[in-house]
Design a protein around this motif. Sequence first.
Motif, PDB file in Angstrom:
ATOM      1  N   GLU A  62       0.816  -1.204   0.000  1.00  0.00           N
ATOM      2  CA  GLU A  62       0.000   0.000   0.000  1.00  0.00           C
ATOM      3  C   GLU A  62       0.855   1.262   0.000  1.00  0.00           C
ATOM      4  O   GLU A  62       0.569   2.222  -0.721  1.00  0.00           O
ATOM      5  CB  GLU A  62      -0.950   0.007   1.202  1.00  0.00           C
ATOM      6  CG  GLU A  62      -1.895   1.204   1.176  1.00  0.00           C
ATOM      7  CD  GLU A  62      -2.882   1.212   2.329  1.00  0.00           C
ATOM      8  OE1 GLU A  62      -3.520   2.260   2.517  1.00  0.00           O
ATOM      9  OE2 GLU A  62      -3.013   0.201   3.039  1.00  0.00           O
ATOM     10  N   ALA A  63       1.924   1.282   0.779  1.00  0.00           N
ATOM     11  CA  ALA A  63       2.811   2.451   0.811  1.00  0.00           C
ATOM     12  C   ALA A  63       3.439   2.687  -0.561  1.00  0.00           C
ATOM     13  O   ALA A  63       3.486   3.822  -1.050  1.00  0.00           O
ATOM     14  CB  ALA A  63       3.894   2.273   1.867  1.00  0.00           C
ATOM     15  N   TYR A  64       3.906   1.620  -1.188  1.00  0.00           N
ATOM     16  CA  TYR A  64       4.503   1.735  -2.521  1.00  0.00           C
ATOM     17  C   TYR A  64       3.470   2.219  -3.534  1.00  0.00           C
ATOM     18  O   TYR A  64       3.720   3.163  -4.295  1.00  0.00           O
ATOM     19  CB  TYR A  64       5.080   0.383  -2.945  1.00  0.00           C
ATOM     20  CG  TYR A  64       5.428   0.325  -4.406  1.00  0.00           C
ATOM     21  CD1 TYR A  64       6.527   1.010  -4.905  1.00  0.00           C
ATOM     22  CD2 TYR A  64       4.655  -0.402  -5.303  1.00  0.00           C
ATOM     23  CE1 TYR A  64       6.842   0.980  -6.253  1.00  0.00           C
ATOM     24  CE2 TYR A  64       4.966  -0.451  -6.644  1.00  0.00           C
ATOM     25  CZ  TYR A  64       6.054   0.250  -7.117  1.00  0.00           C
ATOM     26  OH  TYR A  64       6.355   0.218  -8.451  1.00  0.00           O
ATOM     27  N   LEU A  65       2.302   1.590  -3.553  1.00  0.00           N
ATOM     28  CA  LEU A  65       1.283   1.958  -4.533  1.00  0.00           C
ATOM     29  C   LEU A  65       0.769   3.383  -4.314  1.00  0.00           C
ATOM     30  O   LEU A  65       0.452   4.083  -5.276  1.00  0.00           O
ATOM     31  CB  LEU A  65       0.129   0.955  -4.496  1.00  0.00           C
ATOM     32  CG  LEU A  65       0.481  -0.443  -4.986  1.00  0.00           C
ATOM     33  CD1 LEU A  65      -0.712  -1.383  -4.832  1.00  0.00           C
ATOM     34  CD2 LEU A  65       0.967  -0.419  -6.428  1.00  0.00           C
ATOM     35  N   THR A  66       0.699   3.821  -3.077  1.00  0.00           N
ATOM     36  CA  THR A  66       0.285   5.205  -2.794  1.00  0.00           C
ATOM     37  C   THR A  66       1.297   6.184  -3.391  1.00  0.00           C
ATOM     38  O   THR A  66       0.920   7.189  -3.996  1.00  0.00           O
ATOM     39  CB  THR A  66       0.145   5.419  -1.274  1.00  0.00           C
ATOM     40  OG1 THR A  66      -0.877   4.544  -0.788  1.00  0.00           O
ATOM     41  CG2 THR A  66      -0.208   6.863  -0.947  1.00  0.00           C
ATOM     42  N   THR A  67       2.573   5.882  -3.253  1.00  0.00           N
ATOM     43  CA  THR A  67       3.614   6.735  -3.836  1.00  0.00           C
ATOM     44  C   THR A  67       3.523   6.735  -5.354  1.00  0.00           C
ATOM     45  O   THR A  67       3.595   7.789  -5.993  1.00  0.00           O
ATOM     46  CB  THR A  67       5.013   6.268  -3.382  1.00  0.00           C
ATOM     47  OG1 THR A  67       5.060   6.309  -1.957  1.00  0.00           O
ATOM     48  CG2 THR A  67       6.109   7.157  -3.947  1.00  0.00           C
ATOM     49  N   VAL A  68       3.345   5.562  -5.952  1.00  0.00           N
ATOM     50  CA  VAL A  68       3.215   5.474  -7.411  1.00  0.00           C
ATOM     51  C   VAL A  68       2.008   6.278  -7.883  1.00  0.00           C
ATOM     52  O   VAL A  68       2.100   7.058  -8.839  1.00  0.00           O
ATOM     53  CB  VAL A  68       3.103   3.994  -7.858  1.00  0.00           C
ATOM     54  CG1 VAL A  68       2.686   3.882  -9.315  1.00  0.00           C
ATOM     55  CG2 VAL A  68       4.424   3.274  -7.633  1.00  0.00           C
ATOM     56  N   ALA A  69       0.864   6.116  -7.229  1.00  0.00           N
ATOM     57  CA  ALA A  69      -0.348   6.834  -7.629  1.00  0.00           C
ATOM     58  C   ALA A  69      -0.148   8.350  -7.532  1.00  0.00           C
ATOM     59  O   ALA A  69      -0.579   9.095  -8.415  1.00  0.00           O
ATOM     60  CB  ALA A  69      -1.528   6.399  -6.763  1.00  0.00           C
ATOM     61  N   MET A  70       0.525   8.799  -6.483  1.00  0.00           N
ATOM     62  CA  MET A  70       0.785  10.231  -6.317  1.00  0.00           C
ATOM     63  C   MET A  70       1.656  10.762  -7.458  1.00  0.00           C
ATOM     64  O   MET A  70       1.366  11.799  -8.053  1.00  0.00           O
ATOM     65  CB  MET A  70       1.471  10.489  -4.975  1.00  0.00           C
ATOM     66  CG  MET A  70       1.799  11.942  -4.714  1.00  0.00           C
ATOM     67  SD  MET A  70       2.780  12.166  -3.216  1.00  0.00           S
ATOM     68  CE  MET A  70       4.327  11.438  -3.692  1.00  0.00           C
ATOM     69  N   LEU A  71       2.708  10.013  -7.803  1.00  0.00           N
ATOM     70  CA  LEU A  71       3.595  10.464  -8.873  1.00  0.00           C
ATOM     71  C   LEU A  71       2.926  10.389 -10.243  1.00  0.00           C
ATOM     72  O   LEU A  71       3.141  11.264 -11.079  1.00  0.00           O
ATOM     73  CB  LEU A  71       4.902   9.688  -8.849  1.00  0.00           C
ATOM     74  CG  LEU A  71       5.780   9.955  -7.628  1.00  0.00           C
ATOM     75  CD1 LEU A  71       7.054   9.147  -7.677  1.00  0.00           C
ATOM     76  CD2 LEU A  71       6.102  11.432  -7.488  1.00  0.00           C
ATOM     77  N   TYR A  72       2.111   9.363 -10.481  1.00  0.00           N
ATOM     78  CA  TYR A  72       1.362   9.285 -11.739  1.00  0.00           C
ATOM     79  C   TYR A  72       0.425  10.490 -11.858  1.00  0.00           C
ATOM     80  O   TYR A  72       0.320  11.099 -12.924  1.00  0.00           O
ATOM     81  CB  TYR A  72       0.523   8.014 -11.803  1.00  0.00           C
ATOM     82  CG  TYR A  72       1.257   6.740 -12.150  1.00  0.00           C
ATOM     83  CD1 TYR A  72       2.634   6.697 -12.380  1.00  0.00           C
ATOM     84  CD2 TYR A  72       0.566   5.549 -12.222  1.00  0.00           C
ATOM     85  CE1 TYR A  72       3.281   5.514 -12.682  1.00  0.00           C
ATOM     86  CE2 TYR A  72       1.206   4.356 -12.536  1.00  0.00           C
ATOM     87  CZ  TYR A  72       2.552   4.343 -12.764  1.00  0.00           C
ATOM     88  OH  TYR A  72       3.183   3.170 -13.069  1.00  0.00           O
ATOM     89  N   ALA A  73      -0.268  10.814 -10.782  1.00  0.00           N
ATOM     90  CA  ALA A  73      -1.194  11.956 -10.813  1.00  0.00           C
ATOM     91  C   ALA A  73      -0.436  13.257 -11.082  1.00  0.00           C
ATOM     92  O   ALA A  73      -0.893  14.085 -11.880  1.00  0.00           O
ATOM     93  CB  ALA A  73      -1.969  12.044  -9.501  1.00  0.00           C
ATOM     94  N   ASP A  74       0.711  13.442 -10.445  1.00  0.00           N
ATOM     95  CA  ASP A  74       1.522  14.647 -10.693  1.00  0.00           C
ATOM     96  C   ASP A  74       1.947  14.716 -12.155  1.00  0.00           C
ATOM     97  O   ASP A  74       1.901  15.776 -12.780  1.00  0.00           O
ATOM     98  CB  ASP A  74       2.780  14.648  -9.810  1.00  0.00           C
ATOM     99  CG  ASP A  74       2.484  14.897  -8.343  1.00  0.00           C
ATOM    100  OD1 ASP A  74       1.353  15.305  -8.014  1.00  0.00           O
ATOM    101  OD2 ASP A  74       3.396  14.656  -7.529  1.00  0.00           O
ATOM    102  N   ARG A  75       2.355  13.582 -12.705  1.00  0.00           N
ATOM    103  CA  ARG A  75       2.807  13.549 -14.099  1.00  0.00           C
ATOM    104  C   ARG A  75       1.649  13.830 -15.063  1.00  0.00           C
ATOM    105  O   ARG A  75       1.823  14.530 -16.055  1.00  0.00           O
ATOM    106  CB  ARG A  75       3.415  12.176 -14.382  1.00  0.00           C
ATOM    107  CG  ARG A  75       4.425  12.182 -15.460  1.00  0.00           C
ATOM    108  CD  ARG A  75       5.158  10.874 -15.477  1.00  0.00           C
ATOM    109  NE  ARG A  75       6.417  11.068 -16.159  1.00  0.00           N
ATOM    110  CZ  ARG A  75       7.177  10.086 -16.554  1.00  0.00           C
ATOM    111  NH1 ARG A  75       6.853   8.843 -16.306  1.00  0.00           N
ATOM    112  NH2 ARG A  75       8.297  10.330 -17.179  1.00  0.00           N
ATOM    113  N   MET A  76       0.483  13.299 -14.772  1.00  0.00           N
ATOM    114  CA  MET A  76      -0.677  13.570 -15.631  1.00  0.00           C
ATOM    115  C   MET A  76      -1.075  15.038 -15.566  1.00  0.00           C
ATOM    116  O   MET A  76      -1.411  15.638 -16.585  1.00  0.00           O
ATOM    117  CB  MET A  76      -1.850  12.666 -15.261  1.00  0.00           C
ATOM    118  CG  MET A  76      -1.692  11.259 -15.813  1.00  0.00           C
ATOM    119  SD  MET A  76      -3.201  10.280 -15.767  1.00  0.00           S
ATOM    120  CE  MET A  76      -3.365   9.962 -14.030  1.00  0.00           C
TER     121      MET A  76
END
Length: 185
Positions: A98-112
Amino acid sequence: MPSSITPDIAGLRALSHPVRLRMLTLLRGEGPATATTLAARLDLNTGATSYHLRQLAQHGFIEEDTARGNARDRWWRAAHQSTRTDFRDEGVVDSDVEAYLTTVAMLYADRMRAAVSEMAFLPQEWRRVGTLSDWERRLTPARADELVARLAGIIDGAEDSDAEDAVPFTLNLNAFPRPGQRWGE
C-alpha cells in the motif's frame, strides 16, 4: 539494459519514498546523472540525494555509470527500463504494498497534471495522440488478469523509434476493481 525489475519486499519499501521514485523516473527518462544534477532537479541538498541514490543502488534499481565522470563526480544510471509489481507472492506485506502503490499513484497523478498543463503548448501532431480515457468492464479475477497481461504485452512489444520526430512517450497501465464496492454482501 534489462527491460524490467520485479522488486522484492525490501525493494518495494525503498521505492515507497517519493524522492527515490522520482530519481528513478528521471534516470530512466533522461539518462545518467550525478547527485549534484539530481539535487538541483529535485530541489534537494546533495547529501540527501546521495543517500537516496545509495538506497536505490542497494536494491538494484540503479548502478554507477563508470564510463562517465571522474573520482569527484559519480554518475548513476537506471539498471532497468521499468518496474513490475507482482503482489501474488505470499511474503508481500499489505502495508508495504500500500505504501509503494500510494507513492506510485501520487507520482502518476503529478505527471498527468503536468502533461495536461502542457497540452496547449504541444505541436499540433502531438495534441492528437495520447488519451486520458477510462473504461469499466464487469470481469472475473481470471479475465481481469488475462486482460492486464494482454495489455502489458502490447506495450512491451512496442519498440522504440529512431525517427527524428520520436520523443519519449509515457504509458501508464492502471487496472483495478472500482473503489467503493462492497465485497461479500
